[in-house]
Design a protein around this motif. Structure first.
Motif, PDB file in Angstrom:
ATOM      1  N   GLY A  40      13.572  85.902  -4.107  1.00  0.00           N
ATOM      2  CA  GLY A  40      13.118  86.571  -5.130  1.00  0.00           C
ATOM      3  C   GLY A  40      11.582  86.991  -5.154  1.00  0.00           C
ATOM      4  O   GLY A  40      11.172  87.583  -6.263  1.00  0.00           O
ATOM      5  N   LYS A  41      11.070  86.802  -3.936  1.00  0.00           N
ATOM      6  CA  LYS A  41       9.595  87.317  -3.733  1.00  0.00           C
ATOM      7  C   LYS A  41       9.719  88.875  -4.051  1.00  0.00           C
ATOM      8  O   LYS A  41      10.694  89.631  -3.609  1.00  0.00           O
ATOM      9  CB  LYS A  41       8.937  87.023  -2.621  1.00  0.00           C
ATOM     10  CG  LYS A  41       9.110  85.437  -2.531  1.00  0.00           C
ATOM     11  CD  LYS A  41       8.218  85.134  -1.041  1.00  0.00           C
ATOM     12  CE  LYS A  41       7.755  83.541  -1.075  1.00  0.00           C
ATOM     13  NZ  LYS A  41       6.820  83.119  -2.038  1.00  0.00           N
ATOM     14  N   ALA A  42       8.528  89.536  -4.326  1.00  0.00           N
ATOM     15  CA  ALA A  42       8.339  90.899  -4.259  1.00  0.00           C
ATOM     16  C   ALA A  42       8.390  91.478  -2.913  1.00  0.00           C
ATOM     17  O   ALA A  42       7.786  90.920  -1.989  1.00  0.00           O
ATOM     18  CB  ALA A  42       6.926  91.317  -5.085  1.00  0.00           C
ATOM     19  N   LYS A  43       8.892  92.521  -2.744  1.00  0.00           N
ATOM     20  CA  LYS A  43       8.940  93.432  -1.408  1.00  0.00           C
ATOM     21  C   LYS A  43       7.653  93.323  -0.844  1.00  0.00           C
ATOM     22  O   LYS A  43       7.596  93.351   0.356  1.00  0.00           O
ATOM     23  CB  LYS A  43       9.674  94.545  -1.579  1.00  0.00           C
ATOM     24  CG  LYS A  43      11.226  94.378  -2.115  1.00  0.00           C
ATOM     25  CD  LYS A  43      11.759  95.883  -2.143  1.00  0.00           C
ATOM     26  CE  LYS A  43      13.410  95.902  -2.695  1.00  0.00           C
ATOM     27  NZ  LYS A  43      13.973  97.216  -2.651  1.00  0.00           N
ATOM     28  N   GLN A  44       6.773  93.793  -1.605  1.00  0.00           N
ATOM     29  CA  GLN A  44       5.372  93.785  -0.842  1.00  0.00           C
ATOM     30  C   GLN A  44       4.790  92.648  -0.193  1.00  0.00           C
ATOM     31  O   GLN A  44       4.181  92.615   0.919  1.00  0.00           O
ATOM     32  CB  GLN A  44       4.508  94.442  -1.997  1.00  0.00           C
ATOM     33  CG  GLN A  44       4.519  95.837  -2.381  1.00  0.00           C
ATOM     34  CD  GLN A  44       5.638  95.703  -3.489  1.00  0.00           C
ATOM     35  OE1 GLN A  44       6.084  94.782  -4.073  1.00  0.00           O
ATOM     36  NE2 GLN A  44       5.806  97.155  -3.963  1.00  0.00           N
ATOM     37  N   GLN A  45       5.055  91.358  -0.977  1.00  0.00           N
ATOM     38  CA  GLN A  45       4.774  90.099  -0.367  1.00  0.00           C
ATOM     39  C   GLN A  45       5.468  89.895   0.804  1.00  0.00           C
ATOM     40  O   GLN A  45       5.215  89.382   1.808  1.00  0.00           O
ATOM     41  CB  GLN A  45       4.888  89.075  -1.366  1.00  0.00           C
ATOM     42  CG  GLN A  45       3.997  88.934  -2.586  1.00  0.00           C
ATOM     43  CD  GLN A  45       4.318  88.295  -3.647  1.00  0.00           C
ATOM     44  OE1 GLN A  45       5.461  87.895  -3.992  1.00  0.00           O
ATOM     45  NE2 GLN A  45       3.113  87.039  -3.939  1.00  0.00           N
ATOM     46  N   VAL A  46       6.845  90.088   0.650  1.00  0.00           N
ATOM     47  CA  VAL A  46       7.843  89.718   1.978  1.00  0.00           C
ATOM     48  C   VAL A  46       7.277  90.834   3.004  1.00  0.00           C
ATOM     49  O   VAL A  46       7.371  90.091   4.311  1.00  0.00           O
ATOM     50  CB  VAL A  46       9.328  90.279   1.536  1.00  0.00           C
ATOM     51  CG1 VAL A  46      10.078  89.957   2.870  1.00  0.00           C
ATOM     52  CG2 VAL A  46       9.664  89.556   0.409  1.00  0.00           C
ATOM     53  N   THR A  47       7.018  91.993   2.875  1.00  0.00           N
ATOM     54  CA  THR A  47       6.678  92.817   4.132  1.00  0.00           C
ATOM     55  C   THR A  47       5.174  92.290   4.562  1.00  0.00           C
ATOM     56  O   THR A  47       5.012  92.398   5.888  1.00  0.00           O
ATOM     57  CB  THR A  47       6.302  94.348   3.698  1.00  0.00           C
ATOM     58  OG1 THR A  47       7.543  94.765   2.757  1.00  0.00           O
ATOM     59  CG2 THR A  47       5.921  95.100   4.677  1.00  0.00           C
ATOM     60  N   THR A  48       4.194  91.773   3.700  1.00  0.00           N
ATOM     61  CA  THR A  48       3.175  91.518   4.192  1.00  0.00           C
ATOM     62  C   THR A  48       3.292  90.099   5.084  1.00  0.00           C
ATOM     63  O   THR A  48       2.416  90.248   6.045  1.00  0.00           O
ATOM     64  CB  THR A  48       2.185  90.892   3.041  1.00  0.00           C
ATOM     65  OG1 THR A  48       2.023  92.274   2.159  1.00  0.00           O
ATOM     66  CG2 THR A  48       0.537  90.641   3.630  1.00  0.00           C
TER      67      THR A  48
END
Length: 400
Positions: A364-372
């Motif tokens: 459920g993490k934000a996509k921006q956090q996952v990508t980082t």
């Protein structure tokens, strides 16, 4: 007072800087230079405990700098001297001039210079004296200084980045103009041949507005030509660049094209000079910030220190790992130009990073956090491939 550690992973020193910090002494004097476009404030701290001496200002000209070096050399009877100044818009010309004179030089990180929280007075004189005193104490952190070849490639990649930003602004203005007059594009993908053919059919009742539309279109086309021209120059410059084999090796990774690989190496140089992948991640500001005191430990967002150009392209590359791992035709063609070991590392990276993106997204993490987070690990694989291309140990578990 804030403490600055010469081994801080945020900035990696050159070999000369490491040698200077390891010795910690051995120089007859430490000269601090507060460099500006027109003038340079100069202070000297002799070996010992006496207070630094402010020598005054000189013009920021090669002739005046040569004269300063001669005067300092005569004053200290030809003994080794260490000159230092802050990294900034004036570049590395002074550093190269000092090195050519036979003395040691350092370009130091401004963000890691210790400051007294209660000090509210800042002048050029004080800055020069502070640099001389902290240099003598070994409290300054030196940054990596690129060679002339490296700096030229870096200027080329940054120029392409600037032109790309201008292209995006030109496209946005054209889109906004059409939307304001209720003429949105009915197709799916913009900036294709079909989109440009549609733009030719757009008509306004006012001849003035028709002229404005044509100017916006020409602005976009001109920006695209500039970007394409600089990318062509990048491909031409790669053939004569000493790091060309490393660029080819990095392109075996998914999401790492010629632009990304050249940007990384033009900004960082030989990334195998980092002692570990964690050090590279910290340098790029991709590690979590932390505030711990006593028994409490709190982590926040990434630090965003170090080189923002590389951090941006790595995050952009990390988006490609949201799809399942597979060897596409383009990726395979690029990988075949590299060694079997590099191909193995690249495939191991793709399997791991695609899986990591999927697992983190499932929480459920934000996509921006996952990508980082994926970009942080991608930096580690970049380091391993660079080490392999340069013939250095990297400890990768991938097998050819």
């Amino acid at each position: 007072m804030k403490q600055s550690n010469a081994t801080n992973p945020v900035l990696v020193e050159s070999e000369a800087a490491k040698r200077l910090n390891a010795v910690g002494s051995g120089h007859a004097a430490y000269i601090g230079l507060d460099v500006h476009k027109v003038s340079i404030s100069v202070a000297v701290a002799e070996e010992g405990r006496q207070a630094p001496e402010f020598l005054g200002e000189i013009p920021n000209e090669p002739k005046a700098i040569d004269q300063l070096i001669r005067q300092m050399s005569e004053r200290f009877a030809g003994q080794p001297l260490l000159f230092c100044y802050e990294a900034g818009p004036c570049g590395y010309g002074i550093y190269h001039q000092i090195q050519a004179s036979g003395h040691d030089g350092e370009v130091v990180a401004p963000s890691l210079i210790p400051q007294r929280p209660g000090d509210r007075v800042k002048t050029d004189r004080r800055d020069a004296v502070l640099l001389a005193r902290l240099s003598r104490a070994g409290e300054l952190t030196a940054v990596w200084v690129p060679t002339a070849e490296q700096e030229a490639i870096r200027d080329l990649t940054r120029a392409r980045e600037d032109m790309k930003a201008a292209e995006l602004r030109a496209r946005q203005r054209l889109n906004a103009f059409l939307l304001r007059h209720n003429k949105p594009y009915p197709g799916k993908s913009r900036w294709t041949a079909a989109h440009y053919r549609w733009l030719e059919t757009v008509r306004f009742d006012s001849p003035i507005q028709q002229l404005v539309l044509q100017e916006y279109i020409e602005n976009v086309r001109e920006a695209e030509r500039r970007v394409a021209g600089l990318e062509k120059q990048m491909r031409a410059a790669l053939t004569e660049w000493s790091l060309a084999p490393v660029v080819e090796a990095l392109m075996a990774l998914r999401g790492v094209s010629l632009i990304t690989a050249m940007t990384v190496l033009s900004e960082l140089g030989d990334i195998s000079r980092f002692d570990s992948p964690r050090q590279l991640m910290a340098y790029l500001g991709l590690v979590p910030s932390e505030h711990s005191s006593g028994g409490s430990r709190r982590q926040g967002g990434i630090t965003k220190t170090g080189n923002g150009h590389v951090r941006r392209v790595l995050v952009e590359s990390a988006w490609s790992y949201r799809y399942p791992a597979r060897k596409t035709r383009i990726i395979q063609q690029r990988a075949e130009r590299t060694s079997p070991m590099v191909q193995a590392i690249a495939w191991e990276a793709q399997k791991r990073l695609c899986g990591r993106y999927r697992r983190l997204a499932a929480t459920g993490k934000a996509k921006q956090q996952v990508t980082t987070a994926v970009a942080r690990e991608l930096a580690g694989f970049l380091w391993a491939i660079a080490c392999e291309a340069m013939g250095k140990p990297h400890g990768s578990r991938a097998t050819a």
